[in-house]
Design a protein around this motif. Structure first.
Motif, PDB file in Angstrom:
ATOM      1  N   ASP A  66       0.848  -1.210   0.000  1.00 54.29           N
ATOM      2  CA  ASP A  66       0.000   0.000   0.000  1.00 54.29           C
ATOM      3  C   ASP A  66       0.878   1.253   0.000  1.00 54.29           C
ATOM      4  O   ASP A  66       0.584   2.229  -0.696  1.00 54.29           O
ATOM      5  CB  ASP A  66      -0.913   0.022   1.228  1.00 54.29           C
ATOM      6  N   LEU A  67       1.946   1.213   0.777  1.00 56.82           N
ATOM      7  CA  LEU A  67       2.847   2.377   0.852  1.00 56.82           C
ATOM      8  C   LEU A  67       3.566   2.600  -0.482  1.00 56.82           C
ATOM      9  O   LEU A  67       3.714   3.739  -0.943  1.00 56.82           O
ATOM     10  CB  LEU A  67       3.876   2.191   1.973  1.00 56.82           C
ATOM     11  N   ALA A  68       3.996   1.504  -1.118  1.00 58.31           N
ATOM     12  CA  ALA A  68       4.692   1.632  -2.406  1.00 58.31           C
ATOM     13  C   ALA A  68       3.764   2.254  -3.449  1.00 58.31           C
ATOM     14  O   ALA A  68       4.160   3.120  -4.229  1.00 58.31           O
ATOM     15  CB  ALA A  68       5.176   0.261  -2.875  1.00 58.31           C
ATOM     16  N   ARG A  69       2.499   1.823  -3.411  1.00 58.59           N
ATOM     17  CA  ARG A  69       1.546   2.358  -4.394  1.00 58.59           C
ATOM     18  C   ARG A  69       1.272   3.840  -4.124  1.00 58.59           C
ATOM     19  O   ARG A  69       1.218   4.662  -5.036  1.00 58.59           O
ATOM     20  CB  ARG A  69       0.242   1.555  -4.336  1.00 58.59           C
ATOM     21  N   SER A  70       1.104   4.162  -2.864  1.00 65.52           N
ATOM     22  CA  SER A  70       0.846   5.546  -2.482  1.00 65.52           C
ATOM     23  C   SER A  70       2.015   6.441  -2.927  1.00 65.52           C
ATOM     24  O   SER A  70       1.819   7.541  -3.451  1.00 65.52           O
ATOM     25  CB  SER A  70       0.659   5.585  -0.967  1.00 65.52           C
ATOM     26  N   LEU A  71       3.233   5.929  -2.761  1.00 63.33           N
ATOM     27  CA  LEU A  71       4.419   6.693  -3.149  1.00 63.33           C
ATOM     28  C   LEU A  71       4.498   6.859  -4.669  1.00 63.33           C
ATOM     29  O   LEU A  71       4.793   7.949  -5.173  1.00 63.33           O
ATOM     30  CB  LEU A  71       5.674   5.971  -2.630  1.00 63.33           C
ATOM     31  N   LEU A  72       4.205   5.786  -5.376  1.00 67.37           N
ATOM     32  CA  LEU A  72       4.238   5.870  -6.845  1.00 67.37           C
ATOM     33  C   LEU A  72       3.226   6.909  -7.326  1.00 67.37           C
ATOM     34  O   LEU A  72       3.514   7.716  -8.216  1.00 67.37           O
ATOM     35  CB  LEU A  72       3.927   4.507  -7.467  1.00 67.37           C
ATOM     36  N   PHE A  73       2.046   6.894  -6.716  1.00 69.04           N
ATOM     37  CA  PHE A  73       1.013   7.866  -7.107  1.00 69.04           C
ATOM     38  C   PHE A  73       1.452   9.291  -6.760  1.00 69.04           C
ATOM     39  O   PHE A  73       1.267  10.209  -7.554  1.00 69.04           O
ATOM     40  CB  PHE A  73      -0.318   7.552  -6.398  1.00 69.04           C
ATOM     41  N   ALA A  74       2.001   9.466  -5.571  1.00 67.46           N
ATOM     42  CA  ALA A  74       2.395  10.816  -5.139  1.00 67.46           C
ATOM     43  C   ALA A  74       3.382  11.415  -6.141  1.00 67.46           C
ATOM     44  O   ALA A  74       3.231  12.548  -6.597  1.00 67.46           O
ATOM     45  CB  ALA A  74       3.016  10.760  -3.747  1.00 67.46           C
ATOM     46  N   ILE A  75       4.381  10.624  -6.497  1.00 70.98           N
ATOM     47  CA  ILE A  75       5.439  11.155  -7.364  1.00 70.98           C
ATOM     48  C   ILE A  75       4.951  11.295  -8.811  1.00 70.98           C
ATOM     49  O   ILE A  75       5.162  12.330  -9.450  1.00 70.98           O
ATOM     50  CB  ILE A  75       6.698  10.288  -7.230  1.00 70.98           C
ATOM     51  N   SER A  76       4.258  10.295  -9.307  1.00 73.43           N
ATOM     52  CA  SER A  76       3.801  10.357 -10.708  1.00 73.43           C
ATOM     53  C   SER A  76       2.763  11.459 -10.892  1.00 73.43           C
ATOM     54  O   SER A  76       2.767  12.163 -11.904  1.00 73.43           O
ATOM     55  CB  SER A  76       3.210   9.017 -11.145  1.00 73.43           C
ATOM     56  N   ASN A  77       1.852  11.595  -9.938  1.00 73.29           N
ATOM     57  CA  ASN A  77       0.837  12.655 -10.061  1.00 73.29           C
ATOM     58  C   ASN A  77       1.480  14.034 -10.093  1.00 73.29           C
ATOM     59  O   ASN A  77       1.098  14.891 -10.877  1.00 73.29           O
ATOM     60  CB  ASN A  77      -0.130  12.617  -8.871  1.00 73.29           C
ATOM     61  N   ARG A  83       5.657   0.757 -17.505  1.00 75.97           N
ATOM     62  CA  ARG A  83       4.694   0.075 -16.627  1.00 75.97           C
ATOM     63  C   ARG A  83       3.333   0.770 -16.723  1.00 75.97           C
ATOM     64  O   ARG A  83       3.248   2.004 -16.614  1.00 75.97           O
ATOM     65  CB  ARG A  83       5.170   0.147 -15.174  1.00 75.97           C
ATOM     66  N   SER A  84       2.289  -0.020 -16.852  1.00 79.77           N
ATOM     67  CA  SER A  84       0.965   0.561 -17.091  1.00 79.77           C
ATOM     68  C   SER A  84       0.504   1.439 -15.924  1.00 79.77           C
ATOM     69  O   SER A  84      -0.100   2.488 -16.144  1.00 79.77           O
ATOM     70  CB  SER A  84      -0.059  -0.518 -17.403  1.00 79.77           C
ATOM     71  N   LEU A  85       0.817   1.029 -14.698  1.00 77.56           N
ATOM     72  CA  LEU A  85       0.338   1.815 -13.549  1.00 77.56           C
ATOM     73  C   LEU A  85       0.952   3.224 -13.565  1.00 77.56           C
ATOM     74  O   LEU A  85       0.251   4.226 -13.373  1.00 77.56           O
ATOM     75  CB  LEU A  85       0.699   1.099 -12.243  1.00 77.56           C
ATOM     76  N   SER A  86       2.252   3.300 -13.815  1.00 77.99           N
ATOM     77  CA  SER A  86       2.929   4.603 -13.839  1.00 77.99           C
ATOM     78  C   SER A  86       2.439   5.436 -15.025  1.00 77.99           C
ATOM     79  O   SER A  86       2.166   6.634 -14.889  1.00 77.99           O
ATOM     80  CB  SER A  86       4.440   4.418 -13.948  1.00 77.99           C
TER      81      SER A  86
END
Ligand code: ADP
Length: 350
Positions: free
Chosen positions: A270-281, A309-312
């Motif tokens: 959950d933390l990794a996803r939150s971090l990826l979203f924070a930075i990519s957004n 990567r599709s998520l990023s």
């Protein structure tokens, strides 16, 4: 697996803060097999039983560019690789190596000492843009629009000589934002220090992931809503007057502190996803603001952070669409991480 090293003829190196990228050229032999029923003279005695004679083999040589990367902390191993495979030991004297990225300066002496080669330094931005222009103008299906819910999901673009103007956002360790108006007219208009290195660094602190790939795999599994505070966590639903959907992130990691005394129900994914979203957004939003400020409609993304990567890619595309209200288009590149290396390689062929 390093392909076709035996024929490697020419190469260039891009030594970045996190990764060192090599582009090398070699020829590859192709064997084509034709089934030649029509051309076979069936009356000829020797063709009667020998089925193999019906096959015709042709051989051709094609030029290929290959790519290899090393973590820059293993620069010595990278130079050993070059010494063992890409430069002929008896031909080194007086020769130079085409190099770009900050490491072309930082490791100049090491390269000279280890390989006996002079370092021919090429400007990093020029190489990035040379590489990007080359791909956009010459390689069909290199650039694509990513639309997670679209059909098709990947909208590949054909090569086009009329690519200008555009904006290039290079997400490496840090982020550079470049306005490109022609082959020779470009400018670094902005950037941010919150980039791929930040995701990798904070992600390593927050999780047990050992590699960048593991970190991305975790992010793909996680549920950011366990860590992020959403609009609905504050409003109980949509924030209608501002048109903000209830599921929008209001505060990245914002749920962690209010919950600190309660039992935590978030995990490292959950933390990794939150971090990826924070930075990519944020990168998406900054890119969008620069694009709108300079009236640029197309934004290409390069650098090794996205990894296709599709998520990023989805997060960045969503952010650009949201902030530009659909007026700015985000495009991705299949060789995103190698723009600088390709540019330096091309400089060597001029
Ligand atoms: P630089 O030239 O600054 O090294 P790159 O374009 O090579 O920049 O991108 C480096 C970033 O790519 C890292 O900070 C990290 O976010 C990401 N990355 C992707 N794959 C890897 C990997 N295998 N190892 C390390 N970082 C990776």
């Amino acid at each position: 697996v390093f392909r076709n090293l035996k024929n490697a003829k020419q190469f260039a190196i891009d030594i970045g803060g996190s990764l060192t990228k090599i582009a090398y050229y070699s020829t590859v032999s192709f064997r084509r097999v034709y089934y030649a029923t029509d051309n076979i003279d069936k009356n000829d005695e020797k063709n009667k039983d020998d089925k193999h004679d019906k096959f015709v083999y042709t051989y051709s040589e094609q030029a290929r560019l290959h790519f290899v990367k090393f973590e820059t902390k293993y620069i010595e191993n990278c130079l050993d690789f070059i010494g063992d495979n890409l430069v002929n030991s008896d031909e080194r004297k007086g020769k130079s190596i085409k190099a770009t990225g900050g490491g072309a300066y930082k490791y100049s002496k090491l390269i000279q000492d280890k390989l006996g080669l002079k370092v021919d330094k090429e400007d990093e931005l020029t190489c990035l843009i040379t590489g990007c222009n080359f791909l956009l103008k010459n390689i069909s299906d290199e650039a694509f629009v990513y639309n997670r819910n679209g059909s098709p999901e990947y909208e590949f673009q054909t090569a086009d000589p009329h690519v200008f103007p555009y904006m290039l956002v290079n997400i490496g360790s840090g982020v550079s934002i470049l306005k490109v108006e022609s082959d020779s007219c470009y400018e670094r208009i902005g950037g941010t220090a919150t980039g791929g290195g930040t995701f990798w660094g904070l992600g390593t602190l927050l999780t047990k992931a050992k590699t960048f790939e593991e970190l991305l795999d975790l992010a793909e599994k996680g549920d950011h809503r366990k860590a992020d505070m959403l609009v609905k966590d504050i409003y109980g639903g949509d924030y209608e007057t501002l048109g903000m959907h209830s599921d929008l992130i209001a505060s990245s990691f914002g749920k962690i502190c209010p919950r600190q005394n309660a039992e935590s129900d978030y995990n490292e994914a959950d933390l990794a996803r939150s971090l990826l979203f924070a930075i990519s957004n944020d990168i998406g939003q900054i890119a969008c603001l620069y694009a709108m400020m300079h009236n640029l409609k197309k934004v290409y993304f390069g650098g090794y952070f996205l990894r296709n990567r599709s998520l990023s890619m989805h997060t960045i595309s969503f952010s650009i669409k949201f902030w530009s209200r659909g007026t700015v288009q985000s495009l991705f590149l299949r060789h995103e991480g190698y723009l600088g290396a390709i540019g330096a390689f091309l400089k060597g062929t001029e």
